[in-house]
Design a protein around this motif. Structure first.
Motif, PDB file in Angstrom:
ATOM      1  N   TYR A 388      -1.186  -7.586  -1.985  1.00 11.78           N
ATOM      2  CA  TYR A 388      -0.558  -6.275  -1.789  1.00 11.78           C
ATOM      3  C   TYR A 388      -1.338  -5.178  -2.505  1.00 11.78           C
ATOM      4  CZ  TYR A 388       3.529  -8.381   0.403  1.00 11.78           C
ATOM      5  OH  TYR A 388       4.376  -9.037   1.263  1.00 11.78           O
ATOM      6  N   LEU A 389      -1.927  -5.495  -3.659  1.00 12.93           N
ATOM      7  CA  LEU A 389      -2.732  -4.507  -4.376  1.00 12.93           C
ATOM      8  C   LEU A 389      -3.918  -4.062  -3.529  1.00 12.93           C
ATOM      9  CD1 LEU A 389      -3.688  -2.889  -6.852  1.00 12.93           C
ATOM     10  CD2 LEU A 389      -4.655  -5.018  -7.767  1.00 12.93           C
ATOM     11  N   GLU A 390      -4.621  -5.006  -2.921  1.00 12.57           N
ATOM     12  CA  GLU A 390      -5.769  -4.658  -2.090  1.00 12.57           C
ATOM     13  C   GLU A 390      -5.336  -3.844  -0.874  1.00 12.57           C
ATOM     14  OE1 GLU A 390      -9.066  -5.071  -2.668  1.00 12.57           O
ATOM     15  OE2 GLU A 390      -8.355  -5.678  -4.644  1.00 12.57           O
ATOM     16  N   ARG A 391      -4.217  -4.233  -0.270  1.00  8.83           N
ATOM     17  CA  ARG A 391      -3.722  -3.470   0.871  1.00  8.83           C
ATOM     18  C   ARG A 391      -3.264  -2.079   0.447  1.00  8.83           C
ATOM     19  NH1 ARG A 391      -0.138  -8.492   3.291  1.00  8.83           N
ATOM     20  NH2 ARG A 391      -1.837  -9.557   4.398  1.00  8.83           N
ATOM     21  N   GLY A 392      -2.734  -2.017  -0.781  1.00 12.52           N
ATOM     22  CA  GLY A 392      -2.241  -0.741  -1.281  1.00 12.52           C
ATOM     23  C   GLY A 392      -3.329   0.284  -1.528  1.00 12.52           C
ATOM     24  N   LYS A 393      -4.571  -0.166  -1.624  1.00  7.71           N
ATOM     25  CA  LYS A 393      -5.668   0.783  -1.793  1.00  7.71           C
ATOM     26  C   LYS A 393      -5.854   1.640  -0.552  1.00  7.71           C
ATOM     27  CE  LYS A 393      -8.158  -2.151  -5.110  1.00  7.71           C
ATOM     28  NZ  LYS A 393      -9.388  -2.932  -5.383  1.00  7.71           N
ATOM     29  N   LYS A 394      -5.366   1.131   0.595  1.00  8.50           N
ATOM     30  CA  LYS A 394      -5.442   1.890   1.842  1.00  8.50           C
ATOM     31  C   LYS A 394      -4.084   2.441   2.246  1.00  8.50           C
ATOM     32  CE  LYS A 394      -9.416  -0.689   3.641  1.00  8.50           C
ATOM     33  NZ  LYS A 394      -9.939  -1.533   4.764  1.00  8.50           N
ATOM     34  N   GLU A 395      -3.029   1.669   1.997  1.00 14.48           N
ATOM     35  CA  GLU A 395      -1.670   2.108   2.324  1.00 14.48           C
ATOM     36  C   GLU A 395      -0.827   1.987   1.058  1.00 14.48           C
ATOM     37  OE1 GLU A 395       0.045   0.241   5.758  1.00 14.48           O
ATOM     38  OE2 GLU A 395      -1.908   0.001   6.716  1.00 14.48           O
ATOM     39  N   ARG A 396      -0.544   3.132   0.436  1.00 17.38           N
ATOM     40  CA  ARG A 396       0.100   3.148  -0.875  1.00 17.38           C
ATOM     41  C   ARG A 396       1.456   2.456  -0.888  1.00 17.38           C
ATOM     42  NH1 ARG A 396      -4.561   4.258  -1.713  1.00 17.38           N
ATOM     43  NH2 ARG A 396      -5.335   6.210  -2.591  1.00 17.38           N
ATOM     44  N   TYR A 429      -5.038   2.699  -8.730  1.00 11.62           N
ATOM     45  CA  TYR A 429      -5.496   2.792  -7.353  1.00 11.62           C
ATOM     46  C   TYR A 429      -4.485   3.485  -6.450  1.00 11.62           C
ATOM     47  CZ  TYR A 429      -9.469  -0.208  -8.403  1.00 11.62           C
ATOM     48  OH  TYR A 429     -10.637  -0.704  -8.919  1.00 11.62           O
ATOM     49  N   GLY A 430      -3.218   3.484  -6.870  1.00 10.17           N
ATOM     50  CA  GLY A 430      -2.212   4.205  -6.114  1.00 10.17           C
ATOM     51  C   GLY A 430      -2.253   5.692  -6.365  1.00 10.17           C
TER      52      GLY A 430
END
Length: 528
Positions: A388-396, A429-430
């Motif tokens: 989820y952290l890696e995905r959150g770099k593109k979608e907060r 990153y968020g």
């Protein structure tokens, strides 16, 4: 685990003879995976633990068992030096160590050539002048121990001199030990006039160390440390010098304040070397208790996946990440309900996901399979959160789910540094305001794993962002003066120079820019 400060690894598989056994030996501070007999695995683990006890005794550090496996050093012991060299990507490597906040690892051979090395200490009287695996492992663990227990920054000559002194320790079954034997594998350099630097030059140099300087830190560094530690002529001077260095005193000034006439020191050191009285000290700790070792033989499933696990822990690049993941998938197909196999598969898929975002679906599927068997697995929770952290770099919007998983991992193991670290990253990153709890968590992670270079740099960046220049200097300095010279260490020295010049904003910009560039190169698979 991805490759960070180390060269890319060549494809490697643990080649186990049909009769080989794999044993896990766990002590208070180590987890050993040994391709050997049960007795050899036990003896090896016991000696490692006695070594830790000895270092604690010398440094007057209270004995405290690790309460989290993340804070134990994991040692893979298998094959011979050529096998270790293939894993390291450099032939002739007799062993190596990788610090990491998720659990540091070391690799050492079970055999030396055709000779069995069943004992860590062993009898190598016929090969005394060769750099042996035992000395390499103990030298590297001394670095790990120093970073774990000493918060100060030390000059590279002392870092290597301390490790070389510890590497030749002689451990006895009753807990007593002898410290201070000369490293016979450096005898030519020490005693045959090959030392090309004197103590005063080494102590006062302001230049960035080149290859020859680093080599001399192992030789003259050992000799100077031995003299200042064991000779009664200069009691207290080494401690005074190190305190001055950490207070920000220039090396030359610190040396003169502590040692006086440095040319006289040169003469005294050489006289000491030629005296033939390099005996060291015999120590018998009070209240010694033999190490506790729990042993278990690995099952067929763990035996099959141990090679994948070793390669993942060694670190991968873009090419090897794909190879390791493919091997892990094949083994998981054979053992679809094995938690150790599925956890290793999850790690391999996660490593590949960091290079190839499209692999996220397979990575999450592997993690979910592991969690279905062991929902309390801290490592599986961390992998889930990192997805989820890696995905959150593109979608907060994914950052909230990442924090939930890191919170679960922290609740399960409050001594593991990774949940605190990754929780902090969700805010960084968020691009959100970082709450005080996350900042405290980052500092707590560093308290648990000060040996991790990435964590050290991230904390340094945060402190610079908060205008805490002197604290940032303290955190970054050990990396900046690393005895293992690298481009990263040179850049960190430049950052520290800016801090010392009271240019905190410029230091922050340089560090942040360097970190962003390293991340870009890693994603692109470029060599540094």
């Amino acid at each position: 685990m991805r490759v960070q400060l180390f060269t890319a690894v060549a494809l490697f598989a643990v080649a186990s003879p049909a009769q080989a056994e794999w044993w896990e030996a766990k002590t208070d501070h180590f987890i050993v995976y040994s391709e050997s007999s049960q007795a050899e695995a036990r003896e090896f683990a016991e000696e490692l633990e006695r070594y830790d006890m000895a270092l604690r005794s010398v440094q007057n550090i209270k004995f405290s068992p690790a309460t989290s496996d993340s804070r134990r050093l994991t040692v893979f012991r298998f094959g011979d030096i050529s096998d270790i060299g293939r894993l390291a990507g450099a032939q002739g490597v007799a062993g190596f160590y990788i610090p990491h906040l998720g659990g540091s690892v070391a690799f050492t051979p079970e055999r030396v050539g055709l000779r069995q090395a069943g004992s860590l200490i062993g009898n190598r009287q016929d090969r005394r002048t060769e750099l042996d695996p035992k000395s390499v492992l103990l030298h590297e663990y001394a670095h790990h121990f120093m970073f774990q227990h000493f918060s100060a920054a030390y000059p590279s000559w002392y870092v290597e001199g301390f490790a070389e002194t510890a590497a030749t320790i002689v451990l006895n079954d009753d807990g007593s030990f002898h410290l201070g034997n000369p490293p016979q594998y450096r005898s030519d350099a020490l005693f045959n006039s090959m030392i090309s630097v004197n103590a005063s030059d080494m102590l006062t140099s302001e230049d960035r160390p080149d290859f020859l300087d680093v080599y001399n830190h192992y030789t003259m560094g050992w000799l100077l440390n031995h003299y200042l530690t064991f000779s009664p002529d200069r009691n207290g001077q080494l401690s005074a010098y190190l305190r001055a260095i950490n207070a920000g005193t220039a090396p030359a000034d610190a040396a003169r304040q502590a040692f006086g006439d440095l040319r006289k020191l040169d003469r005294d050191v050489i006289r000491y070397r030629n005296s033939g009285k390099l005996g060291g000290a015999d120590v018998k700790p009070l209240n010694y208790a033999p190490p506790r070792v729990s042993l278990r033989r690995l099952g067929a499933d763990e035996d099959s996946i141990i090679g994948v696990k070793a390669r993942s822990k060694r670190g991968v690049d873009r090419k090897s990440a794909s190879d390791v993941a493919q091997d892990a998938r094949a083994i998981a197909a054979k053992y679809p309900n094995s938690f150790p196999v599925l956890l290793a598969l999850a790690e391999a898929e996660m490593d590949l996901f960091e290079f190839e975002p499209a692999n996220g679906v397979q990575a999450e599927a592997a993690i979910d399979r592991a969690l279905a068997i062991r929902p309390d697995s801290v490592e599986a929770m961390l992998y889930k959160g990192r997805i989820y952290l890696e995905r959150g770099k593109k979608e907060r919007s994914h950052m909230a789910a990442a924090r939930d998983w890191f919170a679960k991992a922290q609740e399960q193991d409050s001594q593991h540094p990774a949940p605190y670290y990754y929780n902090y990253l969700t805010y960084f990153y968020g691009e959100e305001a970082i709450p005080e709890s996350a900042l405290i968590g980052l500092e707590r992670a560093f308290e648990f794993a000060p040996f991790d270079p990435e964590l050290r740099v991230v904390l340094g960046r945060q402190l610079l962002a908060e205008k805490k220049g002197q604290l940032a200097r303290t955190v970054l300095m050990p990396y900046a003066i690393s005895p293992h010279e690298s481009k990263g260490a040179k850049k960190m020295r430049e950052v520290v120079d800016l801090i010392e010049a009271s240019k905190v904003d410029e230091a922050y910009k340089m560090l942040a820019s360097e970190m962003a560039e390293q991340e870009r190169k890693r994603k692109a698979g470029e060599d540094d």
